[in-house]
Design an enzyme around this catalytic site. Structure first.
Site, PDB file in Angstrom:
ATOM      1  N   SER A 136       0.621  -1.389   0.020  1.00 22.88           N
ATOM      2  CA  SER A 136      -0.087  -0.072  -0.242  1.00 22.88           C
ATOM      3  C   SER A 136       0.866   1.241   0.106  1.00 22.88           C
ATOM      4  O   SER A 136       0.468   2.215  -0.130  1.00 22.88           O
ATOM      5  CB  SER A 136      -0.844  -0.126   1.355  1.00 22.88           C
ATOM      6  N   HIS A 168      -3.087  -3.367  -5.737  1.00 16.36           N
ATOM      7  CA  HIS A 168      -3.569  -3.178  -4.146  1.00 16.36           C
ATOM      8  C   HIS A 168      -4.808  -3.462  -3.976  1.00 16.36           C
ATOM      9  O   HIS A 168      -5.666  -2.689  -4.502  1.00 16.36           O
ATOM     10  CB  HIS A 168      -3.387  -1.763  -4.053  1.00 16.36           C
ATOM     11  N   GLU A 188      -6.508  -1.328  -6.971  1.00 17.86           N
ATOM     12  CA  GLU A 188      -5.645  -0.225  -7.553  1.00 17.86           C
ATOM     13  C   GLU A 188      -4.408  -0.965  -8.106  1.00 17.86           C
ATOM     14  O   GLU A 188      -3.717  -1.514  -7.481  1.00 17.86           O
ATOM     15  CB  GLU A 188      -5.123   0.570  -6.378  1.00 17.86           C
ATOM     16  N   ASN A 221      -4.763   5.681  -0.675  1.00 17.81           N
ATOM     17  CA  ASN A 221      -4.045   6.011   0.633  1.00 17.81           C
ATOM     18  C   ASN A 221      -3.796   7.579   0.429  1.00 17.81           C
ATOM     19  O   ASN A 221      -3.844   8.267   1.426  1.00 17.81           O
ATOM     20  CB  ASN A 221      -3.051   5.130   1.025  1.00 17.81           C
TER      21      ASN A 221
HETATM   22  N1  CAA Z   1     -14.819 -10.844   4.940  1.00 19.03           N
HETATM   23  C1  CAA Z   1     -15.687 -11.212   4.024  1.00 19.03           C
HETATM   24  N2  CAA Z   1     -17.051 -10.721   3.982  1.00 19.03           N
HETATM   25  C2  CAA Z   1     -17.339  -9.761   4.945  1.00 19.03           C
HETATM   26  C3  CAA Z   1     -16.376  -9.119   6.021  1.00 19.03           C
HETATM   27  C4  CAA Z   1     -15.118 -10.005   5.863  1.00 19.03           C
HETATM   28  N3  CAA Z   1     -14.026  -9.512   6.632  1.00 19.03           N
HETATM   29  N4  CAA Z   1     -16.775  -8.227   6.700  1.00 19.03           N
HETATM   30  C5  CAA Z   1     -18.129  -8.023   6.184  1.00 19.03           C
HETATM   31  N5  CAA Z   1     -18.483  -8.959   5.365  1.00 19.03           N
HETATM   32  C6  CAA Z   1     -19.666  -9.163   4.440  1.00 19.03           C
HETATM   33  C7  CAA Z   1     -20.796  -9.522   5.290  1.00 19.03           C
HETATM   34  O1  CAA Z   1     -20.986 -11.030   5.539  1.00 19.03           O
HETATM   35  C8  CAA Z   1     -21.895  -9.137   4.665  1.00 19.03           C
HETATM   36  O2  CAA Z   1     -22.343  -9.913   3.292  1.00 19.03           O
HETATM   37  P1  CAA Z   1     -23.665  -9.791   3.009  1.00 19.03           P
HETATM   38  O3  CAA Z   1     -24.292  -8.574   2.336  1.00 19.03           O
HETATM   39  O4  CAA Z   1     -23.665 -10.767   1.797  1.00 19.03           O
HETATM   40  O5  CAA Z   1     -24.467 -10.268   4.092  1.00 19.03           O
HETATM   41  C9  CAA Z   1     -21.395  -7.500   3.984  1.00 19.03           C
HETATM   42  O6  CAA Z   1     -20.015  -7.773   4.085  1.00 19.03           O
HETATM   43  C10 CAA Z   1     -21.869  -6.525   4.945  1.00 19.03           C
HETATM   44  O7  CAA Z   1     -21.236  -6.617   6.316  1.00 19.03           O
HETATM   45  P2  CAA Z   1     -21.991  -6.488   7.749  1.00 19.03           P
HETATM   46  O8  CAA Z   1     -23.508  -6.393   7.191  1.00 19.03           O
HETATM   47  O9  CAA Z   1     -21.518  -7.298   8.679  1.00 19.03           O
HETATM   48  O10 CAA Z   1     -21.603  -4.889   8.044  1.00 19.03           O
HETATM   49  P3  CAA Z   1     -21.442  -3.355   7.197  1.00 19.03           P
HETATM   50  O11 CAA Z   1     -22.691  -3.407   6.312  1.00 19.03           O
HETATM   51  O12 CAA Z   1     -20.953  -2.737   8.303  1.00 19.03           O
HETATM   52  O13 CAA Z   1     -20.251  -3.910   6.215  1.00 19.03           O
HETATM   53  C11 CAA Z   1     -17.893  -3.338   5.734  1.00 19.03           C
HETATM   54  C12 CAA Z   1     -18.869  -4.011   6.856  1.00 19.03           C
HETATM   55  C13 CAA Z   1     -17.971  -4.074   4.386  1.00 19.03           C
HETATM   56  C14 CAA Z   1     -16.535  -3.703   6.270  1.00 19.03           C
HETATM   57  C15 CAA Z   1     -18.333  -1.939   5.856  1.00 19.03           C
HETATM   58  O14 CAA Z   1     -18.380  -1.493   7.083  1.00 19.03           O
HETATM   59  C16 CAA Z   1     -17.335  -0.936   5.018  1.00 19.03           C
HETATM   60  O15 CAA Z   1     -17.186  -1.055   3.805  1.00 19.03           O
HETATM   61  N6  CAA Z   1     -16.417  -0.391   5.662  1.00 19.03           N
HETATM   62  C17 CAA Z   1     -15.259   0.441   5.067  1.00 19.03           C
HETATM   63  C18 CAA Z   1     -14.294  -0.737   4.543  1.00 19.03           C
HETATM   64  C19 CAA Z   1     -13.101   0.313   3.971  1.00 19.03           C
HETATM   65  O16 CAA Z   1     -13.038   1.381   3.854  1.00 19.03           O
HETATM   66  N7  CAA Z   1     -12.021  -0.591   3.411  1.00 19.03           N
HETATM   67  C20 CAA Z   1     -10.829   0.142   2.834  1.00 19.03           C
HETATM   68  C21 CAA Z   1      -9.895   0.181   3.726  1.00 19.03           C
HETATM   69  S1  CAA Z   1      -8.443   0.965   3.221  1.00 19.03           S
HETATM   70  C22 CAA Z   1      -7.635  -0.431   2.657  1.00 19.03           C
HETATM   71  O17 CAA Z   1      -7.899  -1.538   2.703  1.00 19.03           O
HETATM   72  C23 CAA Z   1      -6.578   0.226   1.815  1.00 19.03           C
HETATM   73  C24 CAA Z   1      -5.086   0.269   2.729  1.00 19.03           C
HETATM   74  O18 CAA Z   1      -4.192   0.188   1.920  1.00 19.03           O
HETATM   75  C25 CAA Z   1      -5.167   0.629   4.085  1.00 19.03           C
END
Ligand code: CAA
Length: 282
Positions: free
Chosen positions: A119, A140, A152, A190
């Protein structure tokens, strides 16, 4: 170019997620980790992820079985044969990544591709450590990999069009949408996300609002799935700080300076969700 057999190095959250989506796409995956327990945990995580999809009716049982049969695990990449593409997904340690790339350069078939899920480390620098910089690319993925739509792609100074086109097709086969970024600190996601999370830390430090109010404001006020402090906890405060430092050093602008409160939490060992405490307690 064929991309049927991939090696994923690193069986942590990111590596296991990448392996899972590759298996769902019908690819053969060799998952590699030097840590035996970590490797077993990664394989279990993949199997649990596939099982959950079957229970939800999003994957049929025959595809689940085929995916599980397509997964092999090794403690050394050298045990994998006839590898088309390697995706490295280990911790953000440049020396470690460089060593892994030297090994992958020997393991992946001639003409095959070496991708990194980094990242923050320059692709150009990782590529220069190999004998095939034209076949090295940044790939990424976002966390959680099975859910997040984006990959990405980062082209290093020497990345060829063939490498880019092959990896873009492979990411699309995994059901992902790609964007392409130049090889500058933080790439696209990022570069924009981390300053926002860092700013939320400053807002908390200055007492602008409570952690809950800052998160609720951004969640409901800008339609984000998580507030910035909760997202920072979810990514890991050590990772957020590390990337903030990369932006600060690489871009040389004080606007990227890491928030002292973020640094203090990391010093305290409060890394967020994974350590049980960050801006919130878990
Ligand atoms: N693995 C697989 N599936 C997952 C999961 C995981 N770790 N976490 C959640 N899910 C799935 C759930 O099973 C659910 O699936 P269905 O719709 O099929 O039932 C779906 O995702 C939604 O989950 P929840 O209802 O439990 O919870 P939510 O609606 O709050 O979603 C989330 C959880 C997807 C994590 C959401 O909160 C989200 O999108 N958060 C932001 C995540 C984000 O921004 N990620 C990028 C981070 S930056 C990065 O990664 C780059 C870096 O270099 C730092």
């Amino acid at each position: 170019m064929a991309t049927e057999h991939i090696v994923v190095v690193g069986a942590g959250q990111m590596g296991a997620g990448i392996a899972q989506v590759a298996l769902q796409a019908g690819l053969r995956v060799s998952l590699v980790d030097v840590n035996k327990d970590g490797l077993a945990k990664g394989a279990d995580r993949i199997k649990a992820g596939l099982k959950k999809l079957v229970e939800k009716g999003k994957l049929d049982a025959a595809k689940q079985q085929a995916a599980e049969a397509n997964l092999a695990t090794f403690t050394s990449a050298r045990e994998a044969k006839d590898v088309d593409v390697a995706i490295e997904a280990v911790t953000e340690n440049e020396d470690l990544k460089r060593r892994i790339f030297l090994e992958l350069d020997e393991v992946v078939r001639p003409g095959g591709i070496l991708a990194t899920n980094t990242s923050s480390i320059p692709i150009t620098r990782i590529a220069a450590a190999t004998k095939r910089p034209e076949s090295v690319i940044g790939m990424h993925f976002m966390n959680p990999v099975p859910v997040m739509q984006l990959v990405e792609l980062i082209r290093g100074a020497a990345t060829s069009d063939e490498t880019y086109n092959t990896i873009r097709s492979m990411a699309e086969r995994m059901g992902k949408t790609t964007v392409v970024s130049k090889d500058y600190p933080g790439f696209i996601v990022n570069r924009i996300l981390i300053p926002m999370l860092n700013e939320a830390c400053f807002a908390l430090m200055e007492g602008l609002g409570t952690a809950e109010d800052i998160d609720t404001a951004m969640k409901l006020g800008t339609n984000q799935p998580m507030g910035p402090l909760q997202l920072a906890d979810f990514i890991g405060l050590d990772t957020v700080l590390y990337i903030a430092e990369v932006l600060h050093k690489g871009l040389g602008d004080s606007k990227y300076r890491p928030c002292p409160l973020l640094r203090q939490y990391v010093d305290a060992g409060w890394y967020g969700k994974k350590s049980g405490r960050g801006f919130y307690k878990y």
